[in-house]
Each structure stands twice: as structure tokens, then as C-alpha cells.
Enzyme design. Structure first.
Site, PDB file in Angstrom:
ATOM      1  N   GLN A 283      -7.472   0.127   4.469  1.00 24.45           N
ATOM      2  CA  GLN A 283      -8.175  -0.414   5.646  1.00 24.45           C
ATOM      3  C   GLN A 283      -9.635  -0.746   5.361  1.00 24.45           C
ATOM      4  OE1 GLN A 283      -6.943  -1.542   8.324  1.00 24.45           O
ATOM      5  NE2 GLN A 283      -4.904  -0.641   8.343  1.00 24.45           N
TER       6      GLN A 283
ATOM      7  N   GLY B 155       0.840  -1.197   0.000  1.00 28.19           N
ATOM      8  CA  GLY B 155       0.000   0.000   0.000  1.00 28.19           C
ATOM      9  C   GLY B 155       0.872   1.243   0.000  1.00 28.19           C
ATOM     10  N   THR B 156       1.957   1.175   0.727  1.00 26.52           N
ATOM     11  CA  THR B 156       2.881   2.321   0.805  1.00 26.52           C
ATOM     12  C   THR B 156       3.405   2.684  -0.586  1.00 26.52           C
ATOM     13  OG1 THR B 156       3.541   1.710   3.038  1.00 26.52           O
ATOM     14  CG2 THR B 156       5.104   3.070   1.798  1.00 26.52           C
TER      15      THR B 156
ATOM     16  N   CYS C  34       4.597   3.227  15.938  1.00 23.99           N
ATOM     17  CA  CYS C  34       5.496   3.627  14.859  1.00 23.99           C
ATOM     18  C   CYS C  34       6.351   2.436  14.468  1.00 23.99           C
ATOM     19  CB  CYS C  34       6.318   4.858  15.250  1.00 23.99           C
ATOM     20  SG  CYS C  34       7.225   4.659  16.759  1.00 23.99           S
TER      21      CYS C  34
HETATM   22  N1  PLP Z   1      -2.627   3.026   4.205  1.00 27.32           N
HETATM   23  C1  PLP Z   1      -3.240   2.684   5.337  1.00 27.32           C
HETATM   24  C2  PLP Z   1      -4.529   3.347   5.708  1.00 27.32           C
HETATM   25  C3  PLP Z   1      -2.680   1.716   6.191  1.00 27.32           C
HETATM   26  O1  PLP Z   1      -3.293   1.387   7.320  1.00 27.32           O
HETATM   27  C4  PLP Z   1      -1.469   1.115   5.787  1.00 27.32           C
HETATM   28  C5  PLP Z   1      -0.822   0.117   6.666  1.00 27.32           C
HETATM   29  O2  PLP Z   1      -1.060   0.046   7.859  1.00 27.32           O
HETATM   30  C6  PLP Z   1      -0.888   1.489   4.585  1.00 27.32           C
HETATM   31  C7  PLP Z   1      -1.486   2.456   3.819  1.00 27.32           C
HETATM   32  C8  PLP Z   1       0.393   0.883   4.114  1.00 27.32           C
HETATM   33  O3  PLP Z   1       0.170  -0.396   3.602  1.00 27.32           O
HETATM   34  P1  PLP Z   1       1.382  -1.454   3.502  1.00 27.32           P
HETATM   35  O4  PLP Z   1       1.551  -2.041   4.869  1.00 27.32           O
HETATM   36  O5  PLP Z   1       0.892  -2.454   2.507  1.00 27.32           O
HETATM   37  O6  PLP Z   1       2.565  -0.697   3.051  1.00 27.32           O
END
Ligand code: PLP
Length: 369
Positions: free
Chosen positions: A173, A72-73, A319
Site C-alpha cells: 500500500q 503481493g499475496t 472480505c
Molecule cells: N498486502 C497489502 C497491505 C494489501 O493491501 C494487499 C491487497 O489489498 C496485499 C498485500 C495483497 O496484494 P495482491 O492483491 O497483489 O495479492
């Protein structure tokens, strides 16, 4: 262990694991021209269709593209990076993979939320109206990872479009917990992450309207329509697609079950415990997330106490070091620091039981008597 930290990550679904096991011994590179390559390609395309189906994409390639990334990042970074030559508007409660852009780039504007965690609609409309930028992106998450609060994303999207901006929503989420149809919502870009709903870590996706041409962050062999080079993480993508398929079938059942548990948890806390506040109690929220503020104990003390009893929860704001951080989300909602420091997050999964909730409550009451 009683696991109540599903917003951090979820256990790999058994069926997903079996599917990954089935293929893990094979050398699979979708760019290869031989039979194994064709198999790899067909597996990836099946995963893509499963994900399209989960989020309401009707025709891949015509309406939307789905680009596989590592997380997601990465998906959030990919879309925001495409608008750094324009103006970007984000909410004050975004995940750090969006929020951190505001500290690095002057053309990222933060739009405040109210005390219920909902984006200030008048503020965003005024800022969009003032903007002289030709290229504009609004990025607002559908559901918050700490509080579970759900934004009125359709309304925000309509405002973004009215002022010629494109609309991105981090749905990491929300996916797997509530029904999402990105076609109906008219979203231009959506971020998804596999490990938040029973898939493996190491796979994410950016869904994008086919009419927008995006530039890659990672260049090389031209995989993923040249938007994300690098040999595809085939097993993770396979698992991602399988998890999407399962959740498409089980969503209503999961939602109903988690809502029932959430209701039991929150009713019991409010009726039988002192000094408890549930953040966003009267706001539309995910059926699995409860951010509980108990003024008498810091989150750190509570987390350790629960851990010693084999119950996994988190603070609102863990964190990356695993320490309890300061939540920019609660601060943005106007909570004073002494409350921010006391927030613990319970995030349920479809596998949790009423016994898990009772056990949590028992320890909680003991700890806070
Ligand atoms: N966006 C939201 C709302 C999240 O809660 C998270 C992870 O906790 C991410 C993005 C990042 O996702 P990833 O862990 O796949 O990098």
C-alpha cells in the site's frame, strides 16, 4: 462513477495500457533462444530496473534481487514460508496474506499495536530477546491497507537486526503513495504489487537482499533464478515496470494532490458532521487513506447507499466474498465491535478531483443528517 477505492485496486494507467497493447500480439517467452525470446528477456529486465529504481535499489544482483511473482499475496507467502523452520514475528494489523499464517503455524507470534495502530516496540524487543530460534523473521507492513497508518519501519528494522532477525516489510500500500528507499531503510525483504499503483493485476514482486538464499514455493523450469518457476507473465510484468517508471516521475505531484484532497475531506467531515471519527487522525498516515467511523450507520448500509449514487468506496474490511467482514485491524487497535462495524474507507487516487470529494461529502451529509 466516482472511484474512491484505490487501496482495493487502481485503474490501469493509459500509458501502461498502450505499452501492453504494443506487445500483446507477440509470442513472448523469455526462455526462448530466438529473437522474440531475447526481446521478452530484455523487457523483463527493463521492468526489473524500473522497479529497482522506484524503491531505491542501487545495483540489482549485487545489493538486492527482484523476483517477479503473481501478486503481493504470493510474495508475502513466499517470504514467510522460508521462515517456517524458525520463528516469525508479525504485527496484529497485517494484511491477511501475512496474518493468516498466525492461525496455521504455532511459531508465528503476533505483536500488538497501540490505540494509534503503531507496533508495540517494547513488546517486539522483549519477544525477540527471549527467542531461542536460530532463524528469525520480523514482518511488519509499512502502511496499513485499511487505515493508511505508517509504521516506524526504520526503528523496527534496527531492533530486528539487533537480535539477529531478518526484516520483511509488506510495502504493497505504501508504494506509489509515499517515497520509499529500501536501501536506506535497510530492509531485507519487501513485497510489492503492481495493481495498487496503475499497473495490471497478476504481477507482484519480492525484493530480497542478495546475500540471502531463499527456497521457492513453486518449482519447475527454474525461471526467476529458480525462485519462482513458471513462464513469466510478460505483459503484466511489462505493465508493472511501466507503472513503476511513471510513478517514479510523478510521485511528489501525486502525493501533494492526494494530501490536498484528503485534507479537504477530513476537515469538512470533522468541522461539519456529527459523530465522526477518523481512525489514526493524529498518526502518520498515507496521503490517500481515510477510515471514517460514523456511529449512526453500519458500513454495509453506507456502502450500498453510496453504490446507488455511483460512488465506489469500501468498508475497512471487505472480505473476498465482497461482504463487509470484521476488521481484525480495528479490533487490534482496541475499537469496540459497534465501531468496527461502522468503518468506511475512502482511498483516493491521483485522478480524483475536488469535485469528487464535494460530491462524496454531499451524499455523506445527506445520509447521516
Ligand atoms: N498486502 C497489502 C497491505 C494489501 O493491501 C494487499 C491487497 O489489498 C496485499 C498485500 C495483497 O496484494 P495482491 O492483491 O497483489 O495479492
Amino acid at each position: 462513477m466516482i472511484y474512491l477505492d484505490h487501496n482495493a485496486t487502481t485503474p490501469l494507467h493509459q500509458v501502461v495500457k498502450s505499452k501492453m497493447d504494443e506487445y500483446c500480439h507477440l509470442p513472448l517467452n523469455p526462455s526462448s533462444v530466438h529473437a522474440n525470446g531475447r526481446l521478452a528477456e530484455s523487457l523483463i529486465e527493463q521492468a526489473r530496473r524500473n522497479i529497482a529504481n522506484l524503491v531505491g535499489v542501487q545495483e540489482l544482483g549485487r545489493d538486492y534481487h527482484i523476483t517477479f511473482t503473481s501478486s503481493g499475496t504470493e510474495s508475502n507467502n513466499l517470504i514467510l514460508s522460508n521462515y517456517l523452520d524458525g520463528e516469525i514475528f508479525i504485527s496484529s494489523v497485517e494484511h491477511l496474506s501475512v496474518y493468516a499464517f498466525s492461525g496455521l503455524y504455532p511459531n508465528v507470534t503476533i505483536i500488538d499495536v497501540d490505540e494509534n495502530g503503531i507496533l508495540n516496540i517494547e513488546h517486539i524487543e522483549a519477544r525477540l530477546a527471549q527467542s531461542k530460534a536460530e532463524k528469525k523473521l520480523v514482518s511488519v507492513m509499512l502502511a496499513n491497507n485499511e487505515t493508511g497508518i505508517i509504521q516506524p519501519i526504520k526503528e523496527i528494522t534496527a531492533i530486528a537486526h539487533k537480535y539477529g532477525a531478518q526484516m520483511h516489510s509488506d510495502c504493497v500500500q505504501a508504494i506509489g503513495k509515499i517515497d520509499i528507499n529500501i536501501t536506506n531503510l535497510d530492509l531485507d525483504f519487501v513485497t510489492i504489487s503492481s495493481h495498487k499503483f496503475g499497473g495490471p493485476t497478476g504481477a507482484g514482486a519480492l525484493v530480497s537482499k542478495a546475500k540471502f538464499h531463499l527456497k521457492p514455493l513453486i518449482i519447475g523450469g527454474g525461471q526467476e533464478r529458480s525462485l519462482r518457476s513458471g513462464t513469466e507473465n510478460i505483459l503484466a510484468i511489462l505493465g508493472f515496470g511501466e507503472a513503476a517508471n511513471i510513478v517514479s516521475q510523478e510521485l511528489i505531484e501525486r502525493q501533494t494532490h492526494m494530501s490536498m484532497l484528503q485534507d479537504k475531506l477530513e476537515t469538512e467531515l470533522i468541522n461539519h458532521c456529527h459523530n465522526v471519527e477518523i481512525v489514526g487522525k493524529n498518526t502518520k498516515r498515507l496521503p490517500n487513506t481515510s477510515l471514517i467511523i460514523t456511529l449512526s450507520k453500519t458500513a454495509e448500509i453506507q456502502l450500498i447507499a453510496f453504490d446507488m449514487k455511483n460512488i465506489a468506496i469500501s468498508s475497512g474490511s471487505a472480505c473476498s466474498s465482497g461482504k463487509v467482514g470484521k476488521s481484525h485491524v480495528l479490533s487490534a487497535m482496541g475499537y469496540p465491535l459497534e465501531k468496527v462495524a461502522c468503518g468506511i474507507r475512502i482511498s483516493l487516487g491521483y485522478n480524483n478531483t475536488i469535485d469528487d470529494i464535494n460530491h462524496f461529502l454531499e451524499i455523506y451529509k445527506e445520509l447521516n443528517k
